[in-house]
Design a protein around this motif. Structure first.
Motif, PDB file in Angstrom:
ATOM      1  N   ALA A  49      -3.981  45.467 -29.923  1.00 49.00           N
ATOM      2  CA  ALA A  49      -3.938  44.000 -29.997  1.00 49.00           C
ATOM      3  C   ALA A  49      -2.806  43.422 -29.164  1.00 49.00           C
ATOM      4  CB  ALA A  49      -3.794  43.565 -31.452  1.00 49.00           C
ATOM      5  N   SER A  50      -1.727  44.179 -29.000  1.00 48.52           N
ATOM      6  CA  SER A  50      -0.567  43.646 -28.280  1.00 48.52           C
ATOM      7  C   SER A  50      -0.853  43.407 -26.799  1.00 48.52           C
ATOM      8  CB  SER A  50       0.632  44.586 -28.434  1.00 48.52           C
ATOM      9  OG  SER A  50       0.397  45.826 -27.780  1.00 48.52           O
ATOM     10  N   ALA A  51      -1.918  44.020 -26.263  1.00 46.14           N
ATOM     11  CA  ALA A  51      -2.271  43.805 -24.857  1.00 46.14           C
ATOM     12  C   ALA A  51      -3.199  42.617 -24.666  1.00 46.14           C
ATOM     13  CB  ALA A  51      -2.924  45.063 -24.292  1.00 46.14           C
ATOM     14  N   GLU A  52      -3.765  42.096 -25.745  1.00 50.47           N
ATOM     15  CA  GLU A  52      -4.780  41.057 -25.625  1.00 50.47           C
ATOM     16  C   GLU A  52      -4.251  39.748 -25.032  1.00 50.47           C
ATOM     17  OE1 GLU A  52      -6.565  40.788 -29.456  1.00 50.47           O
ATOM     18  OE2 GLU A  52      -7.580  42.732 -29.296  1.00 50.47           O
ATOM     19  N   PRO A  53      -3.059  39.272 -25.389  1.00 52.55           N
ATOM     20  CA  PRO A  53      -2.584  38.020 -24.778  1.00 52.55           C
ATOM     21  C   PRO A  53      -2.441  38.103 -23.255  1.00 52.55           C
ATOM     22  CG  PRO A  53      -1.362  38.476 -26.784  1.00 52.55           C
ATOM     23  CD  PRO A  53      -2.173  39.699 -26.506  1.00 52.55           C
ATOM     24  N   GLN A  54      -1.935  39.212 -22.756  1.00 52.07           N
ATOM     25  CA  GLN A  54      -1.802  39.366 -21.305  1.00 52.07           C
ATOM     26  C   GLN A  54      -3.167  39.343 -20.632  1.00 52.07           C
ATOM     27  OE1 GLN A  54       0.300  42.945 -19.547  1.00 52.07           O
ATOM     28  NE2 GLN A  54      -1.725  43.182 -18.629  1.00 52.07           N
ATOM     29  N   ALA A  56      -5.955  38.055 -21.786  1.00 52.55           N
ATOM     30  CA  ALA A  56      -6.548  36.719 -21.917  1.00 52.55           C
ATOM     31  C   ALA A  56      -5.942  35.763 -20.897  1.00 52.55           C
ATOM     32  CB  ALA A  56      -6.340  36.195 -23.333  1.00 52.55           C
ATOM     33  N   CYS A  57      -4.652  35.892 -20.656  1.00 48.37           N
ATOM     34  CA  CYS A  57      -3.988  35.029 -19.674  1.00 48.37           C
ATOM     35  C   CYS A  57      -4.545  35.281 -18.273  1.00 48.37           C
ATOM     36  CB  CYS A  57      -2.478  35.275 -19.706  1.00 48.37           C
ATOM     37  SG  CYS A  57      -1.487  33.973 -18.944  1.00 48.37           S
ATOM     38  N   ALA A  58      -4.809  36.551 -17.960  1.00 47.90           N
ATOM     39  CA  ALA A  58      -5.420  36.875 -16.667  1.00 47.90           C
ATOM     40  C   ALA A  58      -6.803  36.254 -16.550  1.00 47.90           C
ATOM     41  CB  ALA A  58      -5.493  38.387 -16.496  1.00 47.90           C
ATOM     42  N   ALA A  59      -7.533  36.208 -17.650  1.00 44.74           N
ATOM     43  CA  ALA A  59      -8.900  35.678 -17.630  1.00 44.74           C
ATOM     44  C   ALA A  59      -8.937  34.177 -17.377  1.00 44.74           C
ATOM     45  CB  ALA A  59      -9.601  36.006 -18.942  1.00 44.74           C
ATOM     46  N   ASP A 113       1.529  29.844 -26.811  1.00 44.30           N
ATOM     47  CA  ASP A 113       0.468  29.732 -27.813  1.00 44.30           C
ATOM     48  C   ASP A 113      -0.600  30.769 -27.491  1.00 44.30           C
ATOM     49  OD1 ASP A 113      -1.339  29.070 -29.731  1.00 44.30           O
ATOM     50  OD2 ASP A 113      -1.457  26.942 -29.225  1.00 44.30           O
ATOM     51  N   ALA A 114      -0.294  32.019 -27.826  1.00 40.49           N
ATOM     52  CA  ALA A 114      -1.198  33.121 -27.489  1.00 40.49           C
ATOM     53  C   ALA A 114      -2.547  32.951 -28.159  1.00 40.49           C
ATOM     54  CB  ALA A 114      -0.571  34.453 -27.881  1.00 40.49           C
ATOM     55  N   LYS A 171      -8.504  32.193 -27.535  1.00 36.93           N
ATOM     56  CA  LYS A 171      -9.739  31.447 -27.786  1.00 36.93           C
ATOM     57  C   LYS A 171     -10.325  30.906 -26.483  1.00 36.93           C
ATOM     58  CE  LYS A 171      -8.543  30.024 -32.508  1.00 36.93           C
ATOM     59  NZ  LYS A 171      -8.229  28.875 -33.394  1.00 36.93           N
ATOM     60  N   ARG A 172      -9.442  30.417 -25.589  1.00 39.45           N
ATOM     61  CA  ARG A 172      -9.917  29.860 -24.329  1.00 39.45           C
ATOM     62  C   ARG A 172     -10.560  30.946 -23.464  1.00 39.45           C
ATOM     63  NH1 ARG A 172      -5.438  26.678 -21.105  1.00 39.45           N
ATOM     64  NH2 ARG A 172      -4.785  26.327 -23.267  1.00 39.45           N
ATOM     65  N   ALA A 173      -9.932  32.124 -23.441  1.00 41.80           N
ATOM     66  CA  ALA A 173     -10.489  33.231 -22.660  1.00 41.80           C
ATOM     67  C   ALA A 173     -11.819  33.689 -23.235  1.00 41.80           C
ATOM     68  CB  ALA A 173      -9.499  34.392 -22.624  1.00 41.80           C
ATOM     69  N   ALA A 174     -11.916  33.726 -24.559  1.00 44.60           N
ATOM     70  CA  ALA A 174     -13.158  34.169 -25.201  1.00 44.60           C
ATOM     71  C   ALA A 174     -14.307  33.213 -24.932  1.00 44.60           C
ATOM     72  CB  ALA A 174     -12.935  34.317 -26.703  1.00 44.60           C
ATOM     73  N   ALA A 175     -13.995  31.954 -24.679  1.00 43.47           N
ATOM     74  CA  ALA A 175     -15.038  30.952 -24.459  1.00 43.47           C
ATOM     75  C   ALA A 175     -15.566  30.949 -23.031  1.00 43.47           C
ATOM     76  CB  ALA A 175     -14.495  29.560 -24.807  1.00 43.47           C
ATOM     77  N   LEU A 176     -14.921  31.690 -22.127  1.00 46.75           N
ATOM     78  CA  LEU A 176     -15.374  31.718 -20.741  1.00 46.75           C
ATOM     79  C   LEU A 176     -16.726  32.423 -20.646  1.00 46.75           C
ATOM     80  CD1 LEU A 176     -12.045  32.651 -18.933  1.00 46.75           C
ATOM     81  CD2 LEU A 176     -13.228  30.457 -18.804  1.00 46.75           C
ATOM     82  N   PRO A 177     -17.594  32.002 -19.726  1.00 48.87           N
ATOM     83  CA  PRO A 177     -18.904  32.653 -19.584  1.00 48.87           C
ATOM     84  C   PRO A 177     -18.754  34.071 -19.050  1.00 48.87           C
ATOM     85  CG  PRO A 177     -18.554  31.047 -17.830  1.00 48.87           C
ATOM     86  CD  PRO A 177     -17.418  30.877 -18.805  1.00 48.87           C
TER      87      PRO A 177
END
Length: 753
Positions: free
Chosen positions: A675-680, A682-685, A741-742, A747-753
């Motif tokens: 889980a600790s890698a997920e914010p990085q 998501a930010c790339a996405a 605000d990780a 959430k924003r990355a998950a919403a991408l197509p």
């Protein structure tokens, strides 16, 4: 302006003029500073060492008698043993299960889910699976501390789809690179230079004692010929082997003039004996996209040339330096080493594609590497050799730090099973055979040398060690937003009574990020009883790994090819599909493994998320729990008996008592690491291409640097193009601080197509 290591070939171009005000100096230091904090790290008086880092390919701990294994006929490797006498052996070291993730790990101190290098990099992977040019790599850390760094030998951190192409090592901070870019040596030429059109020479040369003509390509592309017989053959070598080892093409039983090969035959690669070498002489900007072509074909034994290149670079380089000598031995395709380099003698003929690799074959390759390591130390003036120039007699490591390691567990057909190691769950798996590797740290700074440490160590910890040897506190040297997984190693070397440092160790492997282009897909390959849907994009690579190819071929049109391993395997015959995703975490005594494997009973519907672009089925998850303590029943401490075999879906439903608590603690630790890698990620996405955890104007400038150059880390939507669609994503998220605000970023990355 661009930093010292980041200038490179962009200097003086119009692009630099346009970007200099926007592109930061991507240094090893914090994002806003190019300075490296030199904190006290363990060597007395702030001393530093020149560093020699020796990497053996696909060499697990099972291969070496030095570590108590090696099977019934271990290779004779006295030179590595001599180094160990002046150092410390670490007997419980984990790598990642494949070479690329391990190499990214020791050059960054970070686990694969952070670097993105989650699998052995294949030709159809996109740069999101490569080592990013924006990582704070080891050569950059050391450069800021005044070191010059070189990599000789295998790279395999991504180049085919990288904007920098074969210049990729330079854009990752290496001041010099002399080696090969590929996963292993190139494919074997089964036609032996076109002389056997049927392609039956499994080792790439004629295994015969016949005399014959040896053709060579000389200056001005002139083909010459020498008739070779026993009298003028190399010592302990047949005429055919002599021709191979001197760069020629052999025609057995023929005189010069008959069956003369075409010039084009000399350009055909042949594993360890004919291979492409890239030479780079300066570090380049991470934004550089030169697509340089600095390759030449070498027609000599790869292991020997790699040692010679290492000697040349070391001898010519002044000041503080670090040299990584990354041998390809014993990666497939397997080929016999020159007879004069094999202490045990070679036995002809071999089947280099045998399901169980002949032990004299792999022993000879390892012994050749050991001999060449000895000759390297002699070449730099640090060793004397025996009369036959094979064995170190004296070794001077004053002022040096020498580290020897295997990059991952042994490849299945080469595994030494006599000590309990698993042929079936070897390299590519997070089980012990796939990740337990030899590690030696030697030098004049070692206290009480010639001892063994059995505490758990991870391959990422080498990043911390190399920093310490250079007087660098790596935690201060990387950007504040960069999460390091490396733990200190130097205390074990300096203090024989050092208490355990790591509570847990972690390993993982995943499919990586592939091109969605159908023509670039991988195809099923069945090796042994395991079918792999993602690793093999070509028939040649499948065959070299002892596999059966089910993709399109000369005899199988694409419409008749198998598109999934579900169409290939027969579970009643014990056949299974290689897991797409694997994680493992262990402490001193216990281990948790989680696998996600293709579920042939769960076909994907239209619109379902796919684990890889050509996936036809979903995944199923299983979790395992092992006691890995060394006991009389399990002297090697392997993961043999799954204590949760009755409840793979949820081990908490069948584990009880102390084992339930042990499992839950390790499982929670594993999930926390993931889980600790997920914010990085998501930010790339959402647009952070330079890994600074902010989407800002620097990302617009970075996108401009790679625009129109195909795939890159600024191909934000991962469609294989760096184009206007990627800029739109960046612009939509400009000003986002992903550390603030990780949760919102996820959430924003998950919403991408």
């Amino acid at each position: 302006m661009l930093g010292r290591w980041a200038r490179g070939i962009l200097g003086g171009t119009a692009l630099v003029a346009a970007l200099t005000t926007a592109l930061p100096a991507v240094s090893a230091g914090a994002a806003t500073s190019a300075t490296t904090a030199a904190a006290p790290v363990g060597l007395p008086g702030g001393a530093t060492k020149d560093i020699i880092f020796i990497v053996l390919d696909n060499v697990g701990v099972d291969q070496l008698g030095l570590f108590g294994y090696g099977g019934n006929t271990p290779p004779k490797m006295p030179n590595i043993a001599r180094i160990a006498q002046q150092g410390v052996m670490f007997s419980n070291t984990w790598s990642m299960p494949q070479c690329s993730p391990s190499r990214a790990a020791f050059f960054t101190g970070r686990y694969p889910s952070r670097t993105g290098v989650t699998n052995a990099i294949a030709e159809n992977h996109l740069p999101q699976t490569y080592l990013s040019s924006f990582e704070a790599t080891l050569p950059r850390i050391l450069s800021d501390a005044g070191y010059v760094s070189a990599l000789v030998g295998k790279y395999h951190l991504g180049n085919v789809n990288d904007p920098a192409g074969t210049c990729a090592p330079a854009t990752r901070g290496f001041d010099a690179f002399i080696g090969n870019m590929t996963p292993g040596p190139p494919s074997t030429d089964y036609t032996a230079g076109g002389v056997d059109p049927a392609g039956t020479q499994t080792c790439g040369f004629f295994q015969t004692t016949q005399n014959g003509a040896c053709y060579s390509l000389g200056a001005n592309d002139r083909i010459s010929c020498e008739y070779i017989r026993e009298k003028n053959a190399l010592k302990q070598t047949t005429p055919s082997e002599t021709c191979l080892q001197t760069g020629g093409i052999f025609t057995p039983g023929e005189r010069c003039g008959a069956n003369k090969p075409a010039k084009s035959a000399f350009a055909v690669d042949n594993a360890y004996y004919v291979w492409p070498q890239t030479t780079l002489n300066k570090a380049l900007s991470p934004y550089a996209a030169p697509q340089c072509d600095a390759q030449q074909t070498i027609r000599r034994y790869m292991t020997t040339v790699q040692s010679e290149n290492a000697v040349d670079w070391w001898s010519a380089t002044k000041g503080r330096k670090m040299l990584t000598v990354s041998y390809n031995a014993i990666h497939t395709p397997l080929q016999p080493a020159p007879n004069q380099l094999a202490r045990g003698g070679m036995q002809d003929p071999y089947d280099c594609l045998a399901g169980i690799s002949p032990r004299p074959l792999i022993n000879g390759m390892l012994e050749a590497a050991d001999i060449e390591i000895g000759r390297f130390f002699e070449g730099i003036g640090r060793a004397t050799l025996s009369k036959n120039r094979k064995t170190i007699e004296t070794l001077d490591l004053s002022g040096l730090a020498v580290v020897v390691i295997g990059d991952n567990g042994s490849f299945g057909p080469t595994v030494r099973t006599a000590d309990g190691f698993s042929f079936a769950f070897a390299a590519g798996y997070v089980y012990e055979t796939g990740v337990r590797i030899p590690l030696i740290v030697a030098g004049d700074f070692v206290v009480e040398p010639n001892r063994t440490v059995d505490d758990i160590v991870n391959i990422v910890d080498l990043f911390h060690l190399f920093g310490a040897l250079a007087g660098v506190n790596v935690k201060d040297a990387v950007p504040a937003t960069t999460i390091l997984d490396a733990k200190p190693l130097l205390p074990y070397v300096r203090r024989p009574d050092q208490q355990p440092i790591r509570e847990t160790s972690f390993a993982e492997i995943g499919p990586g990020v592939f091109s969605a282009e159908p023509s670039e897909r991988s195809w099923p390959c069945l090796a042994g009883n395991t079918c792999n849907d993602v690793l093999f994009s070509s028939e040649a690579v499948c065959i070299e790994n002892n596999g059966t190819w089910y993709g399109p071929s000369a005899t199988t049109p694409i419409e008749e090819a198998k598109t999934s391993c579900c169409q290939v395997i027969d579970p009643s015959e014990g056949q299974a599909i290689f897991p797409m995703q694997q994680y493992a975490t262990r402490d001193r005594s216990f281990k948790v493994v989680e696998t996600q494997t293709t579920d042939c009973a769960a076909p994907l519907a239209e619109g379902d998320p796919k684990p890889f672009p050509w996936a036809e089925y979903g995944l199923k998850t299983a979790t395992e729990f092992y006691d890995v303590r060394k006991t009389k029943k399990n002297p090697t401490g392997l993961d043999k008996d799954n204590l949760a075999s009755a409840c793979p879906d949820d081990p908490t439903t069948c584990l009880t008592g102390a084992n339930l608590g042990r499992y839950q603690k390790l499982y929670d630790a594993m999930k926390a690491t993931i889980a600790s890698a997920e914010p990085q990620n998501a930010c790339a996405a959402i647009g952070d291409g330079n890994m600074d955890m902010v989407v800002d104007d620097l990302d617009i400038a970075g996108w401009k640097a790679f625009r129109g150059k195909g795939p890159s880390r600024y191909d934000i939507n991962v469609d294989g193009l760096t184009d206007g669609k990627d800029r739109q994503i960046i612009e939509a998220n400009l000003g986002t601080d992903c550390t603030a605000d990780a949760g919102a970023v996820l959430k924003r990355a998950a919403a991408l197509p």
